[in-house]
Design a protein around this motif. Structure first.
Motif, mmCIF file in Angstrom:
data_model
loop_
_atom_site.group_PDB
_atom_site.id
_atom_site.type_symbol
_atom_site.label_atom_id
_atom_site.label_comp_id
_atom_site.label_asym_id
_atom_site.label_seq_id
_atom_site.Cartn_x
_atom_site.Cartn_y
_atom_site.Cartn_z
ATOM 1 N N GLU A 197 -1.406 -19.287 -4.766
ATOM 2 C CA GLU A 197 -1.105 -18.159 -5.627
ATOM 3 C C GLU A 197 -1.388 -16.872 -4.860
ATOM 4 O O GLU A 197 -2.512 -16.647 -4.401
ATOM 5 C CB GLU A 197 -1.954 -18.217 -6.893
ATOM 6 C CG GLU A 197 -1.657 -19.424 -7.788
ATOM 7 C CD GLU A 197 -0.281 -19.338 -8.421
ATOM 8 O OE1 GLU A 197 0.219 -18.197 -8.592
ATOM 9 O OE2 GLU A 197 0.292 -20.393 -8.739
ATOM 10 N N ILE A 198 -0.363 -16.062 -4.706
ATOM 11 C CA ILE A 198 -0.486 -14.804 -3.959
ATOM 12 C C ILE A 198 -0.242 -13.632 -4.902
ATOM 13 O O ILE A 198 0.772 -13.596 -5.607
ATOM 14 C CB ILE A 198 0.526 -14.746 -2.791
ATOM 15 C CG1 ILE A 198 0.354 -15.936 -1.852
ATOM 16 C CG2 ILE A 198 0.395 -13.415 -2.043
ATOM 17 C CD1 ILE A 198 -0.969 -15.984 -1.141
ATOM 18 N N ARG A 199 -1.184 -12.705 -4.925
ATOM 19 C CA ARG A 199 -0.993 -11.471 -5.689
ATOM 20 C C ARG A 199 -0.359 -10.448 -4.742
ATOM 21 O O ARG A 199 -1.024 -9.890 -3.870
ATOM 22 C CB ARG A 199 -2.331 -10.969 -6.223
ATOM 23 C CG ARG A 199 -2.930 -11.875 -7.296
ATOM 24 C CD ARG A 199 -4.357 -11.435 -7.659
ATOM 25 N NE ARG A 199 -4.396 -10.059 -8.099
ATOM 26 C CZ ARG A 199 -4.176 -9.660 -9.358
ATOM 27 N NH1 ARG A 199 -3.882 -10.568 -10.297
ATOM 28 N NH2 ARG A 199 -4.243 -8.390 -9.695
ATOM 29 N N ILE A 204 0.163 -5.495 -0.166
ATOM 30 C CA ILE A 204 0.959 -4.325 0.195
ATOM 31 C C ILE A 204 0.024 -3.138 0.407
ATOM 32 O O ILE A 204 -0.734 -2.772 -0.495
ATOM 33 C CB ILE A 204 1.997 -3.994 -0.895
ATOM 34 C CG1 ILE A 204 2.944 -5.183 -1.100
ATOM 35 C CG2 ILE A 204 2.788 -2.742 -0.525
ATOM 36 C CD1 ILE A 204 3.899 -5.011 -2.256
ATOM 37 N N HIS A 205 0.064 -2.564 1.595
ATOM 38 C CA HIS A 205 -0.799 -1.437 1.947
ATOM 39 C C HIS A 205 0.046 -0.176 2.087
ATOM 40 O O HIS A 205 1.180 -0.222 2.563
ATOM 41 C CB HIS A 205 -1.535 -1.730 3.255
ATOM 42 C CG HIS A 205 -2.281 -3.033 3.246
ATOM 43 N ND1 HIS A 205 -3.552 -3.164 2.754
ATOM 44 C CD2 HIS A 205 -1.903 -4.278 3.651
ATOM 45 C CE1 HIS A 205 -3.961 -4.410 2.870
ATOM 46 N NE2 HIS A 205 -2.972 -5.115 3.409
ATOM 47 N N ARG A 206 -0.502 0.927 1.683
ATOM 48 C CA ARG A 206 0.208 2.212 1.717
ATOM 49 C C ARG A 206 -0.337 3.061 2.866
ATOM 50 O O ARG A 206 -1.481 3.503 2.823
ATOM 51 C CB ARG A 206 0.047 2.955 0.397
ATOM 52 C CG ARG A 206 0.304 2.131 -0.844
ATOM 53 C CD ARG A 206 1.738 1.656 -0.951
ATOM 54 N NE ARG A 206 1.941 0.860 -2.170
ATOM 55 C CZ ARG A 206 3.038 0.197 -2.449
ATOM 56 N NH1 ARG A 206 4.066 0.233 -1.591
ATOM 57 N NH2 ARG A 206 3.147 -0.502 -3.556
ATOM 58 N N ASN A 207 0.472 3.242 3.872
ATOM 59 C CA ASN A 207 0.157 4.091 5.024
ATOM 60 C C ASN A 207 -0.890 3.505 5.966
ATOM 61 O O ASN A 207 -0.725 3.558 7.179
ATOM 62 C CB ASN A 207 -0.264 5.499 4.586
ATOM 63 C CG ASN A 207 0.832 6.214 3.836
ATOM 64 O OD1 ASN A 207 2.006 6.109 4.182
ATOM 65 N ND2 ASN A 207 0.462 6.933 2.779
ATOM 66 N N ILE A 208 -1.988 2.995 5.444
ATOM 67 C CA ILE A 208 -2.987 2.322 6.283
ATOM 68 C C ILE A 208 -3.374 1.020 5.606
ATOM 69 O O ILE A 208 -3.151 0.822 4.417
ATOM 70 C CB ILE A 208 -4.240 3.194 6.515
ATOM 71 C CG1 ILE A 208 -4.943 3.476 5.197
ATOM 72 C CG2 ILE A 208 -3.893 4.468 7.266
ATOM 73 C CD1 ILE A 208 -6.310 4.121 5.369
ATOM 74 N N TRP A 209 -4.009 0.130 6.371
ATOM 75 C CA TRP A 209 -4.451 -1.158 5.866
ATOM 76 C C TRP A 209 -5.727 -0.955 5.041
ATOM 77 O O TRP A 209 -6.786 -0.655 5.576
ATOM 78 C CB TRP A 209 -4.713 -2.122 7.031
ATOM 79 C CG TRP A 209 -4.889 -3.558 6.636
ATOM 80 C CD1 TRP A 209 -5.678 -4.053 5.633
ATOM 81 C CD2 TRP A 209 -4.268 -4.673 7.243
ATOM 82 N NE1 TRP A 209 -5.593 -5.419 5.576
ATOM 83 C CE2 TRP A 209 -4.723 -5.829 6.572
ATOM 84 C CE3 TRP A 209 -3.372 -4.814 8.313
ATOM 85 C CZ2 TRP A 209 -4.310 -7.113 6.921
ATOM 86 C CZ3 TRP A 209 -2.971 -6.107 8.654
ATOM 87 C CH2 TRP A 209 -3.425 -7.224 7.959
ATOM 88 N N GLN A 210 -5.582 -1.133 3.733
ATOM 89 C CA GLN A 210 -6.726 -0.958 2.851
ATOM 90 C C GLN A 210 -7.507 -2.268 2.748
ATOM 91 O O GLN A 210 -6.933 -3.302 2.446
ATOM 92 C CB GLN A 210 -6.244 -0.532 1.448
ATOM 93 C CG GLN A 210 -5.483 0.778 1.415
ATOM 94 C CD GLN A 210 -6.394 1.961 1.564
ATOM 95 O OE1 GLN A 210 -7.629 1.829 1.540
ATOM 96 N NE2 GLN A 210 -5.826 3.157 1.731
#
Length: 212
Positions: A197-199, A204-210
């Motif tokens: 199960e993948i959320r 999905i990261h925005r601009n940088i890897w959170q």
């Protein structure tokens, strides 16, 4: 099925019935490979279709020995490092490597043109563009087979398997073997491994890897 239904339904199946895949259906499935993106736009893909138990057995003859050599050590090592779902998939897949290729009755051997350098000795990441294109084509085949109501399983070749296959089919110089690809009808009791199960929103990261 619409496209997203096909994506949801596609699964690796390693248990096949003896129902034959008609040439017409197989032709449509393999034609889908040429709709995938390719590195040089030339779509230098070739397919060898192997039918008949004797022919398939000869083509995959190194598989049993290679699998046996890694099976016990692999299962023991996997138990300590894999999570439960991953380990369940591994223990189902490994013992079936030879059987699944035989059972389907339709073994497809995809080849692709590899230029400039040996496949396993890339000069840089872009040297793998042809290899990446070949796998994009295989993915199209898997999805097309699913849309046709069929099942697939593939084995990435190891050890002496690529050279064995290339020699038996008389593959031209410069062409590489992608994988053993079984296409057929799933057996009524075919095992399906649990999917992780993948959320999506967490990946999905925005601009940088959170960090999570």
């Amino acid at each position: 099925m619409d496209f997203y239904q096909v994506l949801e339904k596609r699964r690796t199946i390693r248990d096949f019935s003896d129902r034959e895949v008609p040439d017409e259906v197989l032709g449509r499935i393999l034609a889908a490979a040429f709709k995938a993106p390719t590195n040089d736009h030339l779509r230098q893909l070739e397919f060898v279709v192997v039918r008949g138990q004797e022919n398939i057995s000869r083509m995959i003859s190194p598989v049993a020995e290679n699998t046996e050599n890694i099976q016990q050590a692999g299962l023991e090592a996997a138990a300590g490092v894999m999570d439960r779902d991953e380990h369940a998939m591994f223990t189902d897949a490994l013992p079936k490597q030879q059987k699944m290729l035989m059972q389907s009755g339709c073994l497809v051997l995809p080849f692709f043109r590899q230029k400039d350098c040996p496949l396993c000795e890339p000069a840089d990441q872009s040297s793998l563009n042809y290899f990446a294109s070949a796998w994009a084509a295989v993915e199209n085949i898997l999805l097309a087979a699913t849309a046709e109501g069929l099942a697939c399983a593939f084995r990435i070749p190891i050890g002496n398997e690529p050279e064995h296959v290339k020699r038996l089919v008389n593959a031209p110089e410069g062409y590489e073997f992608t994988c053993f690809l079984a296409i057929g009808h799933a057996a009524p009791n075919a095992h399906t491994c649990k999917q992780k199960e993948i959320r999506t929103e967490e990946r999905i990261h925005r601009n940088i890897w959170q960090p999570r």
